[in-house]
Write a protein that holds these residues in place. Structure first.
Motif, PDB file in Angstrom:
ATOM      1  N   VAL A   1       0.856  -1.194   0.000  1.00  0.00           N
ATOM      2  CA  VAL A   1       0.000   0.000   0.000  1.00  0.00           C
ATOM      3  C   VAL A   1       0.887   1.237   0.000  1.00  0.00           C
ATOM      4  O   VAL A   1       1.767   1.396   0.855  1.00  0.00           O
ATOM      5  CB  VAL A   1      -0.927   0.014   1.240  1.00  0.00           C
ATOM      6  CG1 VAL A   1      -1.677   1.343   1.323  1.00  0.00           C
ATOM      7  CG2 VAL A   1      -1.907  -1.154   1.172  1.00  0.00           C
ATOM      8  N   ASP A   2       0.662   2.100  -0.942  1.00  0.00           N
ATOM      9  CA  ASP A   2       1.458   3.328  -1.051  1.00  0.00           C
ATOM     10  C   ASP A   2       1.257   4.191   0.194  1.00  0.00           C
ATOM     11  O   ASP A   2       0.122   4.534   0.554  1.00  0.00           O
ATOM     12  CB  ASP A   2       1.022   4.100  -2.310  1.00  0.00           C
ATOM     13  CG  ASP A   2       1.959   5.250  -2.622  1.00  0.00           C
ATOM     14  OD1 ASP A   2       3.123   5.207  -2.174  1.00  0.00           O
ATOM     15  OD2 ASP A   2       1.530   6.202  -3.315  1.00  0.00           O
ATOM     16  N   GLY A   3       2.369   4.519   0.862  1.00  0.00           N
ATOM     17  CA  GLY A   3       2.291   5.353   2.054  1.00  0.00           C
ATOM     18  C   GLY A   3       2.391   4.569   3.352  1.00  0.00           C
ATOM     19  O   GLY A   3       2.519   5.163   4.434  1.00  0.00           O
TER      20      GLY A   3
ATOM     21  N   PHE B   1      -7.549  -4.379   6.289  1.00  0.00           N
ATOM     22  CA  PHE B   1      -8.254  -4.238   5.009  1.00  0.00           C
ATOM     23  C   PHE B   1      -9.771  -4.330   5.185  1.00  0.00           C
ATOM     24  O   PHE B   1     -10.523  -3.820   4.366  1.00  0.00           O
ATOM     25  CB  PHE B   1      -7.774  -5.301   4.024  1.00  0.00           C
ATOM     26  CG  PHE B   1      -6.422  -5.014   3.437  1.00  0.00           C
ATOM     27  CD1 PHE B   1      -6.254  -4.002   2.496  1.00  0.00           C
ATOM     28  CD2 PHE B   1      -5.312  -5.733   3.835  1.00  0.00           C
ATOM     29  CE1 PHE B   1      -5.011  -3.719   1.961  1.00  0.00           C
ATOM     30  CE2 PHE B   1      -4.053  -5.469   3.301  1.00  0.00           C
ATOM     31  CZ  PHE B   1      -3.907  -4.454   2.365  1.00  0.00           C
ATOM     32  N   LYS B   2     -10.225  -4.961   6.252  1.00  0.00           N
ATOM     33  CA  LYS B   2     -11.667  -5.101   6.488  1.00  0.00           C
ATOM     34  C   LYS B   2     -12.217  -3.984   7.380  1.00  0.00           C
ATOM     35  O   LYS B   2     -13.433  -3.903   7.586  1.00  0.00           O
ATOM     36  CB  LYS B   2     -11.948  -6.464   7.130  1.00  0.00           C
ATOM     37  CG  LYS B   2     -11.683  -7.632   6.189  1.00  0.00           C
ATOM     38  CD  LYS B   2     -11.981  -8.974   6.856  1.00  0.00           C
ATOM     39  CE  LYS B   2     -11.765 -10.123   5.879  1.00  0.00           C
ATOM     40  NZ  LYS B   2     -12.049 -11.449   6.501  1.00  0.00           N
TER      41      LYS B   2
ATOM     42  N   LEU C   1     -10.114   3.294  10.638  1.00  0.00           N
ATOM     43  CA  LEU C   1      -8.773   3.562  10.109  1.00  0.00           C
ATOM     44  C   LEU C   1      -8.351   4.998  10.412  1.00  0.00           C
ATOM     45  O   LEU C   1      -7.208   5.251  10.782  1.00  0.00           O
ATOM     46  CB  LEU C   1      -8.744   3.313   8.603  1.00  0.00           C
ATOM     47  CG  LEU C   1      -8.911   1.852   8.154  1.00  0.00           C
ATOM     48  CD1 LEU C   1      -9.122   1.784   6.643  1.00  0.00           C
ATOM     49  CD2 LEU C   1      -7.691   1.032   8.553  1.00  0.00           C
ATOM     50  N   ALA C   2      -9.285   5.920  10.240  1.00  0.00           N
ATOM     51  CA  ALA C   2      -8.990   7.344  10.450  1.00  0.00           C
ATOM     52  C   ALA C   2      -8.625   7.645  11.896  1.00  0.00           C
ATOM     53  O   ALA C   2      -7.975   8.665  12.184  1.00  0.00           O
ATOM     54  CB  ALA C   2     -10.181   8.199  10.015  1.00  0.00           C
ATOM     55  N   ALA C   3      -9.004   6.764  12.802  1.00  0.00           N
ATOM     56  CA  ALA C   3      -8.708   6.974  14.223  1.00  0.00           C
ATOM     57  C   ALA C   3      -7.242   6.695  14.560  1.00  0.00           C
ATOM     58  O   ALA C   3      -6.770   7.077  15.633  1.00  0.00           O
ATOM     59  CB  ALA C   3      -9.610   6.079  15.075  1.00  0.00           C
ATOM     60  N   VAL C   4      -6.537   6.052  13.639  1.00  0.00           N
ATOM     61  CA  VAL C   4      -5.121   5.756  13.858  1.00  0.00           C
ATOM     62  C   VAL C   4      -4.302   7.018  13.590  1.00  0.00           C
ATOM     63  O   VAL C   4      -4.450   7.659  12.543  1.00  0.00           O
ATOM     64  CB  VAL C   4      -4.638   4.607  12.937  1.00  0.00           C
ATOM     65  CG1 VAL C   4      -3.143   4.352  13.135  1.00  0.00           C
ATOM     66  CG2 VAL C   4      -5.438   3.343  13.217  1.00  0.00           C
ATOM     67  N   ASP C   5      -3.437   7.354  14.520  1.00  0.00           N
ATOM     68  CA  ASP C   5      -2.629   8.571  14.412  1.00  0.00           C
ATOM     69  C   ASP C   5      -1.769   8.539  13.152  1.00  0.00           C
ATOM     70  O   ASP C   5      -1.051   7.566  12.885  1.00  0.00           O
ATOM     71  CB  ASP C   5      -1.721   8.691  15.636  1.00  0.00           C
ATOM     72  CG  ASP C   5      -0.882   9.949  15.606  1.00  0.00           C
ATOM     73  OD1 ASP C   5      -1.430  11.019  15.288  1.00  0.00           O
ATOM     74  OD2 ASP C   5       0.334   9.857  15.898  1.00  0.00           O
ATOM     75  N   GLY C   6      -1.870   9.616  12.357  1.00  0.00           N
ATOM     76  CA  GLY C   6      -1.033   9.733  11.158  1.00  0.00           C
ATOM     77  C   GLY C   6      -1.725   9.370   9.867  1.00  0.00           C
ATOM     78  O   GLY C   6      -1.161   9.564   8.784  1.00  0.00           O
TER      79      GLY C   6
ATOM     80  N   LYS D   1      -7.498   6.465   1.411  1.00  0.00           N
ATOM     81  CA  LYS D   1      -7.900   6.039   0.070  1.00  0.00           C
ATOM     82  C   LYS D   1      -7.021   4.899  -0.421  1.00  0.00           C
ATOM     83  O   LYS D   1      -7.510   3.927  -1.019  1.00  0.00           O
ATOM     84  CB  LYS D   1      -7.802   7.234  -0.893  1.00  0.00           C
ATOM     85  CG  LYS D   1      -8.187   6.902  -2.330  1.00  0.00           C
ATOM     86  CD  LYS D   1      -8.044   8.127  -3.223  1.00  0.00           C
ATOM     87  CE  LYS D   1      -8.378   7.780  -4.675  1.00  0.00           C
ATOM     88  NZ  LYS D   1      -8.199   8.968  -5.558  1.00  0.00           N
ATOM     89  N   ASN D   2      -5.714   5.010  -0.155  1.00  0.00           N
ATOM     90  CA  ASN D   2      -4.784   3.968  -0.610  1.00  0.00           C
ATOM     91  C   ASN D   2      -5.065   2.620   0.047  1.00  0.00           C
ATOM     92  O   ASN D   2      -4.857   1.566  -0.556  1.00  0.00           O
ATOM     93  CB  ASN D   2      -3.341   4.386  -0.324  1.00  0.00           C
ATOM     94  CG  ASN D   2      -2.899   5.571  -1.152  1.00  0.00           C
ATOM     95  OD1 ASN D   2      -3.536   5.915  -2.144  1.00  0.00           O
ATOM     96  ND2 ASN D   2      -1.811   6.209  -0.746  1.00  0.00           N
ATOM     97  N   LEU D   3      -5.520   2.647   1.293  1.00  0.00           N
ATOM     98  CA  LEU D   3      -5.818   1.403   2.009  1.00  0.00           C
ATOM     99  C   LEU D   3      -7.043   0.688   1.446  1.00  0.00           C
ATOM    100  O   LEU D   3      -7.284  -0.488   1.751  1.00  0.00           O
ATOM    101  CB  LEU D   3      -6.031   1.692   3.502  1.00  0.00           C
ATOM    102  CG  LEU D   3      -4.757   1.974   4.314  1.00  0.00           C
ATOM    103  CD1 LEU D   3      -5.103   2.573   5.674  1.00  0.00           C
ATOM    104  CD2 LEU D   3      -3.948   0.686   4.495  1.00  0.00           C
ATOM    105  N   LYS D   4      -7.793   1.365   0.611  1.00  0.00           N
ATOM    106  CA  LYS D   4      -8.955   0.757  -0.038  1.00  0.00           C
ATOM    107  C   LYS D   4      -8.639   0.293  -1.459  1.00  0.00           C
ATOM    108  O   LYS D   4      -9.508  -0.223  -2.149  1.00  0.00           O
ATOM    109  CB  LYS D   4     -10.122   1.759  -0.059  1.00  0.00           C
ATOM    110  CG  LYS D   4     -10.619   2.158   1.337  1.00  0.00           C
ATOM    111  CD  LYS D   4     -11.101   0.953   2.119  1.00  0.00           C
ATOM    112  CE  LYS D   4     -11.573   1.317   3.515  1.00  0.00           C
ATOM    113  NZ  LYS D   4     -12.038   0.140   4.287  1.00  0.00           N
TER     114      LYS D   4
END
Length: 366
Positions: free
Chosen positions: A15-17, A37-38, A44-49, A56-59
């Motif tokens: 995954v890019d990034g 991934f699920k 996901l947004a709750a993870v710092d950084g 978007k890349n994680l999807k």
């Protein structure tokens, strides 16, 4: 690691990034790569950084095709993998924040050995550097250390060769995937290294040995070892980068001093001058500074008659028997040996339990 777990982990790494630091954050939050991934966007947004771009890349599911291809390569070529939380992963590398999440290995590697040192330096090694490197490894051989280097020209390959000559485990850290070898001329050393040691890389089978990958490779060289030794280096070079990384990881760094006029001693001299490295003049320096216990290698001695002595050792032993404790320099002068050779003789005698070192570079017979 099961194939399904490895598949999702490989996908995550594509995954890019997602680098080593962010990847570890995600794995810590979700437990495993499949769960990442699920996960839902708000989780996901709750993870710092994690920002909108990385979200978007994680999807992006195209990483699954890349992971499937690499997994096939791993299985078809009997590549071994080691996750940073596995017991098989190098212990000291686990404590490096930016250590690789996953490494690929080939050969017979034993990361549980405690005495692991990295030896690095210029690709333009001189006769001085070659002699020092070989002598250092010869003198350390009774302590059975693991010798790590980068399998490059110069200091690297000399260190690997010397380790092979003394039946020591030696590990080459590569800046490319395990589908190739660089430089190609070193292919002839691979079989011997894999018999007792082998190769490590974090790079996939589609990775070529590009310049920036050598810099990334260096952090593994520095991170997995107890100490990094710089044999020779110009005032700029990859070995100095490795030394700086080792300092950042709070590892011991040693440098071999040389004449101020020698091009390939400038880097080492500067490391010493700026107190980024300790002076290394022989194996005894390293053993003392790392507090390695040599008693485990000593053989019990009932009488001197049962100990096989080399002629040089007999000469030194006889001198100390007559004169009692004496300075290293005086022993060398009186026994007519050069200092660099004297250090090796005394170390071997200490390992045999014939002499013991005292404060102030004094030695006495036992």
């Amino acid at each position: 690691m099961k194939d399904q777990e490895l598949f999702y982990l490989l996908a995550l790494l594509k995954v890019d990034g997602v680098g080593d630091i962010m990847g570890k954050k995600l794995l810590h939050s979700f437990g495993d790569a499949e769960s990442i991934f699920k996960a839902k966007n708000n989780q996901l947004a709750a993870v710092d950084g994690i920002g909108s771009v990385l979200l978007k890349n994680l999807k992006d599911r195209s990483v699954f095709d890349k992971a499937e291809k690499e997994l096939s390569f791993i299985k078809n070529n009997a590549i071994q993998t080691s996750f940073f939380q596995d017991e098989s992963y190098p212990e000291r590398l686990k404590h490096c924040l930016d250590g690789p999440i996953l490494i690929f290995t080939a050969g017979n590697l034993d990361f549980k050995k405690r005495k692991i040192i990295s030896i690095v330096g210029t690709r333009q090694i001189t006769s001085y550097g070659t002699e020092f490197c070989r002598k250092l490894i010869e003198d350390l051989a009774p302590l059975d250390p693991v010798i790590v280097s980068g399998f490059a020209y110069g200091v690297d390959i000399i260190a690997h060769q010397a380790a092979i000559d003394h039946n020591l485990q030696t590990i080459g850290v590569l800046a490319h995937g395990l589908n190739q070898i660089y430089p190609k001329s070193h292919k002839k050393y691979m079989a011997k290294m894999e018999e007792n040691g082998g190769f490590i890389t974090e790079f996939w089978s589609d990775s070529n040995p590009d310049k920036e990958k050598f810099v990334r490779r260096n952090r593994i060289v520095a991170g997995m070892s107890e100490a990094t030794i710089v044999i020779e280096s110009a005032d700029k070079g990859g070995s100095l980068i490795t030394a700086n990384m080792a300092n950042e990881y709070n590892r011991d760094v040693f440098a071999v001093p040389g004449r101020v006029t020698d091009k390939y001693s400038q880097g080492c001299n500067n490391l010493i001058k700026t107190q980024k490295a300790s002076v290394l003049t022989n194996a005894a320096d390293l053993i003392y500074m790392l507090n390695w216990d040599i008693k485990e290698k000593q053989k019990p001695i009932q009488k001197l008659l049962f100990v096989d002595l080399e002629p040089e050792e007999q000469k030194v032993y006889d001198f100390l028997q007559v004169n009692g404790k004496e300075l290293l320099d005086i022993i060398a002068i009186e026994c007519d040996f050069p200092i660099f050779k004297m250090s090796g003789i005394l170390l071997n005698m200490e390992l045999k339990g014939l002499i013991r070192p005292l404060p102030g570079k004094l030695f006495e017979s036992i």
